[in-house]
Design a protein around this motif. Structure first.
Motif, short mmCIF file in Angstrom:
data_model
loop_
_atom_site.label_atom_id
_atom_site.label_comp_id
_atom_site.label_asym_id
_atom_site.label_seq_id
_atom_site.Cartn_x
_atom_site.Cartn_y
_atom_site.Cartn_z
N ALA A 89 0.83 -1.20 0.00
CA ALA A 89 0.00 0.00 0.00
C ALA A 89 0.86 1.25 0.00
N ILE A 146 -5.00 6.25 5.31
CA ILE A 146 -5.77 5.64 4.22
C ILE A 146 -5.79 4.12 4.36
N TYR A 147 -4.62 3.55 4.63
CA TYR A 147 -4.55 2.09 4.74
C TYR A 147 -5.34 1.58 5.94
N GLN A 167 -7.95 2.91 7.21
CA GLN A 167 -9.37 3.07 6.95
C GLN A 167 -9.91 1.99 6.00
N TYR A 168 -9.17 1.72 4.93
CA TYR A 168 -9.72 0.88 3.87
C TYR A 168 -9.10 -0.52 3.77
N MET A 193 -8.45 -0.58 -0.35
CA MET A 193 -7.90 0.76 -0.59
C MET A 193 -7.84 1.12 -2.07
N ARG A 194 -7.26 0.25 -2.89
CA ARG A 194 -7.10 0.56 -4.32
C ARG A 194 -8.45 0.77 -4.99
#
Length: 745
Positions: free
Chosen positions: A147, A164-165, A167-168, A172-173
């Motif tokens: 990530a 971000i990582y 959270q998702y 993520m992508r």
């Protein structure tokens, strides 16, 4: 630039929120370890890394490498694999177990952990459950690394990448490639500008519906920073066309779509007025405040004879003589569920509040007192002789979960399920309360409890969105008493007399014949700066019997030579200059020094504080610092990377270096930030500036912050112009209309 490589021998410090890390690098063939500093969101002890950066010399810790980029190298030989696994990177695997795993699987170790983890159970001491756990940890670290590499190609910082990582995760992508603007809703601290920059680098069209929708939300969030609850539709569309570079028709369509989804609320203003566009959160918060005020607004039976007899006894006990309007205020406070008491300085608000409290207590009723800030609560305590708390402490802040809406009632332990236990609640300085805090307060006040709101309607409105006191007054739905008579002892103060003259738009005497109100005419900013420094450091402390830190410089502006930012730099050097005996810490071009006067500029609900006696005995402890809290830096500990700050109400906080973005110098503060506070002496450096900031109510607010002395340094003409400038910055709020709507239901 230096390039080094080796094993991460020991991680000395790590901030999990932003990845800031200090570690020791052991280079192959070297005897010494190199200290490396930087943002490393996804590293572990035992890993082999290549780093690049600049060598620096820390004043305490010596030579270290400030890393600008790094690469994690996958261990290739058995020794490297064993060293990595035995470093503690994977919980549950120590050096002995790592040796067993590598001895069993050799060069195939990582493939086994990743693809055939069940085979780990072949090793003595590893159960099936432990094998699955090792696999999960390994995949998580691998996913984090991948990530980070993916996000780095879009120039996303390590701090944001971690958020971000977290959270998702594995999604993520997909989220970023489909709609990076989703981050603005999901991740605290990610605003439209950040998401838009990422979307542009990812090649997402500037005309995408997701971008336009995110832009609308951003425009309303920005408006809230200027106090607005909503924006008229033409203003919203005009701003968004400039911001997004798309036509008004596309923005209008997005407004319609979001309105159908109830993400935006469109209210008709009636007549020829444009529609009002709210975020759903802002609209329903405002509507909730109106409904709860209506529910509290009931009448209580009151015998005139009993009231007169009881109040007469209170006057005798308190040794006071209330005038007719003050007696009416007590009657209205006791006889109504919601009551507003307003008045300027010297009009007897404190005396009236004391009489109201005593009346409730004579009936055996309990009363709670609160104010928006620590300073205002302290003043209320001194004026009443009873404990007053900040509204946050009254509501018992529990915690602020990441991503939680600010002032959401869920962050308070006191709410409709656990209401305040009192028969009456009195709130002072109500003009400072914004709509979200008022919403949380009302949720904690049960029907049957009286609410008395006290304030000065001529003060500036709250820093946060809304114009609570003025809107409630304008609604005409609640009983109001306005105190106007200036009492004899107050007439002796030119501060109070001039404040009322300013409020009425009348001229004031600036001939320096006063004992507490002075005008020092100066015509250039450098001279003004010099005079202000002399007043704060040398002249005024002796005159009012205070310390330099008690003297407050107030200014209408942040920018410019006489704005907050430049004033603080100048005053820091004049009042608290560098010294070998004072430790400093520099960040973002700002130098914090032991002895500095500072202010908290954002609410922090988690930070811990304690209050101790002079002998060091713990008296009280809790969490939370709030926008506007002021203190003095007593100690800076570079090794622990924290500052010890003693705030005005005696709270000692060990303030981490990583949170200093929430801290500013406070030798000078804006007049808006000074609301609710009182200072022994106030200095106003005013030469010139934007007309919208040089207004009557700004000058009125500044003057009423002083107890013993006001000194204006600058232009008499500008002061006269301010008194004549009755314009006020427009705030778009609808509470008055919501109250009238609910009252008619």
């Amino acid at each position: 630039m230096e390039q080094r490589e080796g094993y991460i021998e020991h991680i000395k410090f790590r901030n999990p929120d932003n990845g800031y890390t200090i570690f020791q690098l052991s280079e192959p063939g070297g005897n010494d370890e190199l200290t490396c500093v930087g943002n490393f969101p996804a590293i572990s002890e035992g890993e082999y890394v290549k780093v690049e950066g600049a060598m620096t010399v820390h004043v305490l810790y010596g030579e270290q490498l400030q890393v600008s980029s790094y690469e994690i190298c996958v261990p290739k030989d058995r020794l490297a694999v064993e060293r990595y696994l035995g470093s503690g990177a994977i919980k549950g695997i120590g050096q002995t177990m790592a040796a067993r795993i590598v001895r069993k699987f050799g060069d195939d170790t990582f493939r086994i952990i990743e693809r055939e983890p069940e085979r780990l159970a072949e090793i003595r001491g590893i159960s099936d459950r432990m094998a699955r756990d090792i696999h999960a940890q390994f995949k998580e670290k691998q996913g984090m690394r991948e990530a980070m590499m993916y996000l780095q190609q879009y120039n996303i910082s390590g701090t944001l990448a971690v958020k971000i990582y977290k959270q998702y995760g594995e999604k993520m992508r997909t989220v970023l490639e489909e709609n990076p603007y989703q981050m603005t809703e999901d991740i605290p601290g990610v605003g439209f500008k950040t998401a838009d920059s990422i979307a542009e680098r990812m090649g997402i069209s500037g005309f995408s519906p997701e971008r336009i929708r995110a832009g609308l939300v951003y425009a309303l969030q920005l408006a809230a920073q200027y106090g607005h609850i909503y924006l008229p539709q033409p203003e919203l569309i005009r701003y968004c066309t400039d911001l997004l570079g798309v036509d008004a028709e596309a923005i209008g369509q997005a407004v319609s779509d979001m309105s159908a989804e109830r993400k935006l609320i469109v209210k008709s203003a009636g007549g020829e007025e444009p529609d009002q566009i709210y975020s759903s959160v802002a609209y329903f918060t405002e509507l909730g405040v109106a409904r709860m005020l209506r529910d509290l607004n009931c009448r209580y039976e009151l015998s005139t004879e009993e009231f007169t007899r009881r109040l007469s006894r209170i006057e005798s006990n308190l040794d006071i003589d209330l005038d007719g309007i003050q007696k009416e205020a007590v009657r209205e406070a006791v006889g109504n569920g919601v009551f507003l008491l307003t008045g300027g300085p010297g009009t007897g608000k404190a005396t009236t509040i004391n009489a109201i409290i005593s009346y409730f207590e004579s009936l055996g009723l309990s009363v709670l007192l609160a104010a928006p800030t620590g300073r205002a609560a302290k003043r209320m305590t001194e004026a009443t002789g009873r404990e007053a708390r900040t509204i946050h402490r009254l509501l018992e802040v529990s915690h602020m979960a990441e991503g939680q809406e600010e002032f959401h009632r869920g962050m308070f332990q006191r709410n409709e399920d656990n209401p305040l236990e009192a028969d009456a609640v009195i709130i002072d300085e109500t003009s400072m309360v914004d709509v979200y805090l008022m919403n949380a307060l009302l949720h904690a006040i049960p029907i049957g409890t009286r609410l008395i709101l006290v304030g000065d309607q001529n003060q500036l409105p709250s820093v946060g969105p809304g114009n609570i006191l003025r809107d409630i007054l304008l609604s005409g739905a609640f009983p109001v008493v306005c105190l106007t008579k200036i009492f004899r002892q107050a007439e002796e103060s030119d501060i109070i007399v001039n404040a009322h003259r300013i409020n009425r738009g009348e001229s004031i005497a600036l001939d320096n014949k006063s004992k507490d109100f002075f005008m020092m005419r100066r015509h250039d900013s450098q001279t003004v700066l010099s005079v202000v420094a002399q007043l704060v450091r040398d002249k005024l402390p002796k005159y009012v019997g205070a310390t330099p830190s008690d003297i407050q410089v107030l200014t209408p502006m942040r920018k410019g030579e006489l704005g907050v930012e430049n004033l603080n730099k100048y005053l820091q050097e004049a009042i608290n200059p560098p010294s070998p005996s004072k430790v400093e810490y520099e960040t973002r071009g700002i130098v914090f020094r032991e002895g500095d006067k500072v202010m908290q500029v954002r609410n922090n609900y988690q930070i811990e504080w304690e209050i101790c006696s002079k002998k060091g005995t713990l008296i009280d402890a809790g969490t939370g610092l709030y926008n506007g809290d002021m203190g003095i830096i007593r100690n800076i500990n570079r090794f622990a990377e924290e500052m010890e700050i003693v705030f005005d109400d005696g709270k000692t906080v060990h303030y981490p270096f990583t949170q200093t973005e929430d801290l500013e110098h406070a030798y000078a503060v804006t007049i808006h930030k000074s609301q609710g506070s009182e200072y022994p002496a106030v200095v106003l450096p005013i030469l010139t500036g934007p007309r919208m900031l040089l207004t009557r109510n700004i000058l009125y607010t500044a003057v009423t912050r002083a107890v013993s002395c006001v000194t204006i340094v600058g232009s008499e003409d500008t002061i006269r112009q301010m008194i004549g400038n009755a314009n006020e910055q427009k705030r778009y709020t609808g509470l008055c209309e919501r109250i009238r709507e609910t009252a008619s239901v």
